[in-house]
Write a protein that holds these residues in place. Sequence first.
Motif, PDB file in Angstrom:
ATOM      1  N   ARG A  40     -74.459 100.427 -47.356  1.00 26.28           N
ATOM      2  CA  ARG A  40     -75.225 100.251 -45.902  1.00 26.28           C
ATOM      3  C   ARG A  40     -75.094 101.296 -45.131  1.00 26.28           C
ATOM      4  NH1 ARG A  40     -73.313  94.390 -44.136  1.00 26.28           N
ATOM      5  NH2 ARG A  40     -71.580  94.903 -45.580  1.00 26.28           N
ATOM      6  N   ARG A  95     -75.295  94.140 -49.671  1.00 21.92           N
ATOM      7  CA  ARG A  95     -76.642  94.397 -49.485  1.00 21.92           C
ATOM      8  C   ARG A  95     -76.870  93.875 -47.963  1.00 21.92           C
ATOM      9  NH1 ARG A  95     -75.331  89.260 -51.881  1.00 21.92           N
ATOM     10  NH2 ARG A  95     -76.220  87.569 -50.995  1.00 21.92           N
ATOM     11  N   GLY A  96     -78.049  94.328 -47.635  1.00 25.76           N
ATOM     12  CA  GLY A  96     -78.612  94.043 -46.249  1.00 25.76           C
ATOM     13  C   GLY A  96     -78.797  92.580 -46.063  1.00 25.76           C
ATOM     14  N   PRO A  97     -78.671  92.304 -44.755  1.00 25.00           N
ATOM     15  CA  PRO A  97     -78.552  90.695 -44.461  1.00 25.00           C
ATOM     16  C   PRO A  97     -79.801  89.797 -45.012  1.00 25.00           C
ATOM     17  CG  PRO A  97     -78.750  91.997 -42.492  1.00 25.00           C
ATOM     18  CD  PRO A  97     -78.402  92.948 -43.502  1.00 25.00           C
ATOM     19  N   SER A  98     -80.969  90.617 -45.109  1.00 30.88           N
ATOM     20  CA  SER A  98     -82.318  89.805 -45.305  1.00 30.88           C
ATOM     21  C   SER A  98     -82.603  89.985 -47.000  1.00 30.88           C
ATOM     22  CB  SER A  98     -83.314  90.432 -44.350  1.00 30.88           C
ATOM     23  OG  SER A  98     -83.461  91.648 -44.852  1.00 30.88           O
ATOM     24  N   SER A  99     -81.547  90.884 -47.482  1.00 27.55           N
ATOM     25  CA  SER A  99     -82.149  91.091 -49.024  1.00 27.55           C
ATOM     26  C   SER A  99     -81.179  90.088 -49.879  1.00 27.55           C
ATOM     27  CB  SER A  99     -81.475  92.452 -49.213  1.00 27.55           C
ATOM     28  OG  SER A  99     -81.702  92.697 -50.653  1.00 27.55           O
ATOM     29  N   GLY A 100     -82.055  89.338 -50.745  1.00 31.19           N
ATOM     30  CA  GLY A 100     -81.423  88.692 -51.939  1.00 31.19           C
ATOM     31  C   GLY A 100     -80.558  89.280 -52.779  1.00 31.19           C
ATOM     32  N   ARG A 146     -81.384  92.992 -54.668  1.00 29.54           N
ATOM     33  CA  ARG A 146     -80.675  94.321 -54.400  1.00 29.54           C
ATOM     34  C   ARG A 146     -80.114  94.728 -55.682  1.00 29.54           C
ATOM     35  NH1 ARG A 146     -78.672  98.462 -53.830  1.00 29.54           N
ATOM     36  NH2 ARG A 146     -76.393  98.920 -53.767  1.00 29.54           N
ATOM     37  N   ARG A 206     -86.360  97.387 -45.125  1.00 31.17           N
ATOM     38  CA  ARG A 206     -86.274  95.838 -44.927  1.00 31.17           C
ATOM     39  C   ARG A 206     -85.236  95.425 -45.682  1.00 31.17           C
ATOM     40  NH1 ARG A 206     -90.113  92.956 -48.318  1.00 31.17           N
ATOM     41  NH2 ARG A 206     -91.150  94.153 -49.643  1.00 31.17           N
ATOM     42  N   TYR A 207     -84.896  95.965 -46.999  1.00 31.49           N
ATOM     43  CA  TYR A 207     -83.902  95.577 -47.763  1.00 31.49           C
ATOM     44  C   TYR A 207     -82.327  95.671 -47.503  1.00 31.49           C
ATOM     45  CZ  TYR A 207     -87.742  94.539 -51.160  1.00 31.49           C
ATOM     46  OH  TYR A 207     -88.627  94.085 -52.052  1.00 31.49           O
ATOM     47  N   TRP A 208     -82.451  96.644 -46.284  1.00 33.28           N
ATOM     48  CA  TRP A 208     -81.218  97.155 -45.906  1.00 33.28           C
ATOM     49  C   TRP A 208     -80.985  96.432 -44.271  1.00 33.28           C
ATOM     50  CZ3 TRP A 208     -77.624  98.515 -49.104  1.00 33.28           C
ATOM     51  CH2 TRP A 208     -78.256  99.058 -50.403  1.00 33.28           C
ATOM     52  N   GLN A 209     -81.718  96.212 -43.580  1.00 32.86           N
ATOM     53  CA  GLN A 209     -81.749  95.991 -42.299  1.00 32.86           C
ATOM     54  C   GLN A 209     -81.418  94.304 -42.179  1.00 32.86           C
ATOM     55  OE1 GLN A 209     -84.496  98.315 -40.227  1.00 32.86           O
ATOM     56  NE2 GLN A 209     -82.859  99.380 -39.085  1.00 32.86           N
TER      57      GLN A 209
END
Lengths: 201, 168
Positions: free
Chosen positions: A33, B99-104, B108, B165-168
């Motif tokens: 991240r 992983r980002g908060p919205s990524s499964g 990931r 969008r996978y990271w944010q």
Amino acid sequence: MIWPLYDSGVASGLLAGFLFGFVLENAGFGSPRKLTGQFRLEDWSVFKVMFTAVIVAALLLWLSKQFGLMGAGSYYVPTPFYVAMAVGGLLIGAGFAIGGYCPGTSVTGLAGGRIDAIVFMVGMVLGTALFAAWFGPLEELYLATPGPQGQTLMDLAGIPEWLIILVLAAMAWGGFKLGSKLEQKMGGPYQASDLYPADNR
Amino acid sequence: MSPRPFWSPLWAGIALGLALFLTFVLTGHGLGSSGFFTRLTAEIGQWLAPELTAANRYLGDYVRGEPLQAWITWEVLGAFIGALVGAFSGRRFRPQVERGPSSGMGSRLVLALIGGILTGLGARLARGCTSGLGLSGGAALAVGGFVFLICFFAAGFLFSFIVRRYWQ
């Protein structure tokens, strides 16, 4: 000319690697991240750390030659293959943004306990195998547009080494300023406390 | 336990520059990483498909000797140990899929695999990666290193838009 020592032994590898990994981890470069935050402009650590390291090492190499400790041409300077290095750079940049690591930082990520780093490594082995399998059709690209052997920025620009280092340092200073400003605007950079919850058991 | 803070980028950069310079003094070349994964691929190829690997024009040379018996193997092992010491001493060791908060977790891991494949291909084509060509080539003021770095950052910004969008 007492340097380099040309020591390719086990202890030399372990020592150089230990310092490499220890610094990368302490910079926060085990975290995908934080690493990919560079490309969302939230976290400029990748740019700042890499650019600073390049300048510090380039300056010390130059000084070593000035003081006669190291001979000119005594250390390895990669020969450019412009197209292959450009395409390879694009692929690794894409792989970094998508996968969250580059080869060195995936080792750092794994050492911090990350399963995704192992998956990234499996991908790298597959990618290397694909390159080997496709080496026939890729060979032309691989060998295209070679530059002069060990070509440096001094050869290219025709200006002295100290001036190149000075120009790079000026660019780094500008990048630090710009990066810190953007980090502030975007709510970055990632702190260790953002990335590692304290209540983790 | 709460983690210790990261080093500031300036100090981390200075420390990395010193480690890189020490590597040049010790060996006559810089730090690297992807070379180890090439050798690992040759080693795995030797187990799984020895004839195919030996006949391959790119990997064949590696399996004429012991592919993993090289300085870069020790260097990467050292980097792993160094990072392990860093993670434990900084109280930052966490077994996880980061992983980002919205990524499964599934998406990931798929993206990590795709990113790894692109990186493996790219590193072989460029004859090095961010460390071997970007960092070490950059410190040697090699034109090739800077060609690589410019393209690395350009593609990073471009692809970051697609996957952000996978990271944010």
